[in-house]
Motif scaffolding. Structure first.
Motif, PDB file in Angstrom:
ATOM      1  N   CYS A 182       0.820  -1.207   0.000  1.00  0.00           N
ATOM      2  CA  CYS A 182       0.000   0.000   0.000  1.00  0.00           C
ATOM      3  C   CYS A 182       0.856   1.259   0.000  1.00  0.00           C
ATOM      4  O   CYS A 182       0.774   2.066  -0.895  1.00  0.00           O
ATOM      5  N   GLY A 377      -3.753   4.959   2.481  1.00  0.00           N
ATOM      6  CA  GLY A 377      -4.954   4.216   2.165  1.00  0.00           C
ATOM      7  C   GLY A 377      -5.773   3.660   3.306  1.00  0.00           C
ATOM      8  O   GLY A 377      -6.940   3.993   3.478  1.00  0.00           O
ATOM      9  N   GLN A 378      -5.178   2.788   4.117  1.00  0.00           N
ATOM     10  CA  GLN A 378      -5.976   2.047   5.094  1.00  0.00           C
ATOM     11  C   GLN A 378      -6.289   2.891   6.324  1.00  0.00           C
ATOM     12  O   GLN A 378      -5.627   3.884   6.618  1.00  0.00           O
ATOM     13  N   ARG A 645      -9.830   0.105  -7.389  1.00  0.00           N
ATOM     14  CA  ARG A 645     -10.980   0.029  -6.490  1.00  0.00           C
ATOM     15  C   ARG A 645     -12.254   0.590  -7.079  1.00  0.00           C
ATOM     16  O   ARG A 645     -12.219   1.406  -7.993  1.00  0.00           O
ATOM     17  N   GLN A 651     -11.205  -3.093  -0.288  1.00  0.00           N
ATOM     18  CA  GLN A 651     -10.083  -4.033  -0.267  1.00  0.00           C
ATOM     19  C   GLN A 651     -10.468  -5.439  -0.714  1.00  0.00           C
ATOM     20  O   GLN A 651     -11.140  -5.602  -1.712  1.00  0.00           O
TER      21      GLN A 651
HETATM   22 MO    MO Z   1      -3.920   0.349   0.673  1.00  0.00          MO
END
Ligand code: MO
Ligand code: MGD
Ligand code: MGD
Length: 753
Positions: A182, A377-378, A645, A651
């Motif tokens: 990521c 991202g996360q 995405r 995810q």
């Molecule tokens: Mo990610």
């Protein structure tokens, strides 16, 4: 005056069933917290619903929407007071409580029985099995035969505890996490250039006030919808938005200028722009001389990238390249923001370095309203890469190879520095080694059977393990392959901190009681550690873990020592670095918050304004030149595949594929292709297409659209099975960051007879 109880103390009280606090936590009051999904960490308020059986009526507070699914105990309501999303939420956030409902959850441990089936088991038996499985492997083959795989969605406390567990209890070097897939290229390039990696060195609120933003391989309209507003406001204020993406995405539709390069050619594009900057006399010589190092080398590397050559490599017409340079340089201040498009390449680190070069050469870094940033991202993509679940890292963003860092952290942990293992393998290399010299794996917070590159091979490696234990909230595609599965608590059921894409450390609060039978990841690590001989050192109270993390991070690049639960409980979070002692002061002016300095009230919202974080205070140019993707199209595999995405799935889909409303919006995999390519193939809308690479074959429905280059197809990666995009992706790794090349490989596309 009596102190109010700390959030974690309230949590502990809430845990004891039958107490008033438990009643409140289970159904009495609204709780301000943050979304479980992406790094924006939107503020939201959770209201108890009648479904919780608490008698709380539906008319409680501002109207929650949409109507909760049966069995869901809380509903999401807007929290307009949180400045980042100001009440806006996407469909994933609004429906997140559906994943709390016990009908979608794991609520009992599972153990694989001799007949091969996973069957319910008690906690003690499951924990004993895992402790035995890990210990047996270690005794027979040594500590490095035991691997650990973590996730960027885990809270800071969990990521910290997992790294400590691996190094101390297991004594293994073999730990890494999905953030390698990521953030690793942006992190490597940011660290090299600025001496410090914080995804955004400024708050999102600066975006509408700058003059021009180049958004490279980022699709926030789908991946961070509540953040799109910042770009809309930029344009309303007269600023310009340039989007670089092989597809005309919903984000690109908003742009003043859309450049659509061939996948994997951003490095040439950035170098071509830098070439034009030099040729057109737009270099900020004063800034370069005063605040940077390495310009002559970077300059000559860029000068080798003639605009005509760049046009040929990228497919971006020269006039568009010139226009991008003009928009960027004519604005009084400007920014480059990257996301996974340019980063998930086998040259992602060099590519980000080239975009940073463009900022440095034009004096668009380390100045108000200018700079380079990566959109992390996360949910805890930032904090998850700081506190030690990464193969080469100790808490506080310290290096595992640095003797001083080892000594500091070993002291906090009460062990000898010599007992700490060295760096281990990166995520893909670790997965690739499973069943080889890594024979047992503990996995927490990732679903690599769907999300890893060359997933068919990874799945086969996972199946060949001697022992696999997975802690998850649902029976994920990877958990299905485990010997033991542990059902754990998630966001709204436990307290913990996350660090958002802005570097803002936030408190996620427990709002509901977890289903019976579920324990927290911290409780799991505590119980496993105890079984493996570590009675102490793995507390289950998140605040206690955070206090230790603060000490472990003190003096490190990501210094959290001045941040406390109490301090972030009622405000809008605190930006790291924030050293102890800086806690009480007023917010420093944006001018004085320098690279290594730490802030007051809200920490350090803006970095690098006085100096960059290298010892000499200077930023470093990267002397980089273009190279092709690891796999270019040829006669057998003539089309580029890129992946990414869609709005309604998250995810590997482990969570969102369990939410009806999201499945209705995004029911399954597809292959986006241009009408010209469709015509050449004779393909019709919706019919199945086979996408084949040197790694394997995947089948998904055709989605014909003019919004993609004719030489490229796009697949989202959210689904397992026949339409799994990662069956075909290329695990070629960036030599520095070890990031796999998710964003470009060569495929053949065919109709399925
Ligand atoms: Mo990610
Ligand atoms: N809905 C939703 N939101 C999410 C997530 C999710 O799974 N679903 N995941 C979260 C996470 S962990 C992350 S990392 C972020 C990711 O957020 P983004 O990076 O915005 O998402 P992606 O779709 O992976 O990639 C962005 C764009 O890169 C483009 N692209 C592909 N190849 C190239 C290339 O070679 N060069 C350039 N310049 N662009 C290219 C794609 O067409 C795509 O539109 O999203 C976060 N938010
Ligand atoms: N082809 C392709 N592949 C990609 C990408 C791409 O763009 N293209 N992007 C990559 C990127 S950027 C990322 S971040 C990865 C992400 O891919 P994964 O690592 O697979 O991410 P998730 O699906 O979020 O997996 C998280 C898992 O942890 C579980 N979980 C959630 N909360 C908790 C918790 O508190 N504790 C525990 N123990 N478990 C929990 C979830 O249910 C889920 O099973 O995918 C990568 N893969």
């Amino acid at each position: 005056m009596p102190q109010p109880p700390s959030p974690a103390a309230r949590d502990a009280a809430a845990r004891a069933p039958g107490t008033a606090a438990a009643h409140r936590a289970a159904g009495g009051t609204a709780t301000d917290t943050h979304c479980p999904y992406c790094a924006l960490q939107c503020g939201m308020t959770l209201h108890p619903t009648a479904a919780a059986g608490t008698g709380a009526g539906a008319g409680h507070g501002p109207g929650p929407e949409p109507a909760p699914e049966p069995g869901v105990s809380v509903a999401v309501a807007e929290r307009p007071g949180f400045p980042v999303n100001r009440g806006a939420l996407c469909g994933k956030g609004r429906t997140a409580p559906a994943v709390l409902a016990s009908r979608t959850r794991l609520t009992t441990p599972l153990i694989r029985r001799p007949d091969g089936e996973l069957a319910p088991a008690g906690w003690d038996e499951a924990l004993d099995r895992i402790a035995e499985g890990l210990a047996r492997t270690r005794t027979a083959y040594g500590p490095d035969a035991v691997g650990v795989f973590g996730g960027g969605g885990l809270t800071n406390e969990k990521a910290y505890a997992l790294g400590k567990f691996a190094r101390l209890v297991l004594g293994t070097s073999q730990i890494d996490y999905n953030g390698r897939f990521c953030m690793s290229s942006a992190a490597a390039a940011g660290t090299a250039a600025f001496g410090l990696d914080r995804g955004l060195p400024f708050p999102l609120a600066d975006i509408p006030r700058t003059g021009c933003v180049i958004l490279v391989g980022a699709n926030p309209a789908e991946t961070m919808p509540p953040a799109l507003r910042y770009f809309t406001e930029l344009r309303e204020n007269g600023g310009k938005l340039v989007v670089v993406d092989p597809r005309r995405t919903r984000t690109a539709e908003q742009a003043d200028l859309h450049l659509a390069p061939r996948p994997g050619t951003d490095l040439a594009l950035a170098l071509g722009m830098l070439h034009l900057v030099v040729a057109e006399g737009r270099v900020d010589e004063e800034f370069v001389a005063a605040r940077t190092a390495g310009w002559p080398e970077a300059r000559s590397a860029a000068m080798a990238h003639w605009p005509e050559l760049v046009e040929r490599i990228t497919g971006v017409p020269l006039p568009a390249l010139r226009e991008a340079v003009a928009l960027f340089c004519d604005a009084p201040a400007s920014m480059v923001l990257t996301a996974r498009g340019p980063e998930q390449q086998s040259k992602g680190t060099d590519t980000v370095g080239a975009w940073i070069n463009l900022c440095l050469a034009t004096g668009r870094a380390g100045r108000p309203l200018s700079g380079y940033g990566a959109l992390t991202g996360q949910g805890n993509g930032q904090g998850g890469r700081e506190h030690g679940q990464k193969a080469d890292q100790l808490p506080g963003y310290r290096k595992l190879t640095d003797p001083a860092a080892r000594a500091h952290v070993a002291e906090v942990w009460g062990v000898s520095p010599d007992s700490l293992p060295g760096p281990g393998r990166s995520a893909y290399e670790l997965l690739d080694a499973l069943g080889g010299d890594v024979r047992a794996l503990l996995l927490m917070g990732s679903n690599p059977v769907v999300s890893a590159p060359r997933a068919g091979h990874v799945e086969e490696r996972i199946r060949s393990l001697g022992f696999l234990a997975v802690a998850d909230v649902v029976l994920s595609d990877t958990a299905r392959l485990a010997d033991v599965v542990l059902p754990v608590a998630q966001w709204a059921e436990e307290t913990g901190t996350t660090t958002s894409l802005e570097g803002r450390v936030l408190l996620r609060r427990r709002a509901v009681t977890p289903p019976a039978g579920v324990r927290t990841d911290l409780e799991v690590l505590n119980s496993l550690a105890a079984r493996l001989g570590w009675e102490k050192g793995f507390p289950t109270d998140p605040e206690e873990v955070f206090d230790e993390l603060r000490r472990a991070s003190a003096g490190g690049p990501a210094d959290y020592s001045g941040i406390t639960y109490r301090r972030i409980a009622d405000g809008d979070g605190v930006f790291w670095p924030c050293a102890e002692g800086a806690a009480a002061g007023a917010e420093p002016s944006s001018r004085t918050a320098g690279a290594g300095r730490t802030g007051g009230g809200s920490g350090t919202p803006r970095l690098f304004l006085d100096r960059f974080a290298h010892p000499d205070g200077r930023a470093r140019f990267a002397a980089v030149t273009h190279r092709p993707a690891a796999e270019e199209p040829d006669a057998d595999y003539p089309v580029h595949l890129t992946t990414g995405r869609v709005l309604a799935q998250y995810q590997s889909g482990a969570q969102t594929r369990r939410v009806d409303a999201l499945n209705t919006a995004a029911p399954g995999p597809f292959v986006q292709l241009h009408p010209q390519l469709a015509e050449r193939l004779g393909a019709a809308e919706g019919e199945p297409l086979a996408v084949t690479s040197r790694r394997g074959r995947t089948v998904a429905a055709a989605r014909i659209s003019p919004d993609i280059r004719p030489d490229t197809v796009f697949m989202p990666f959210h689904w397992p099975g026949e339409g799994r995009a990662n069956t075909v992706t290329n695990p070629a790794l960036d030599p520095v960051s070890r990031m796999p090349e998710f964003k470009v490989c060569a495929v053949r596309v065919e109709r399925v007879p």
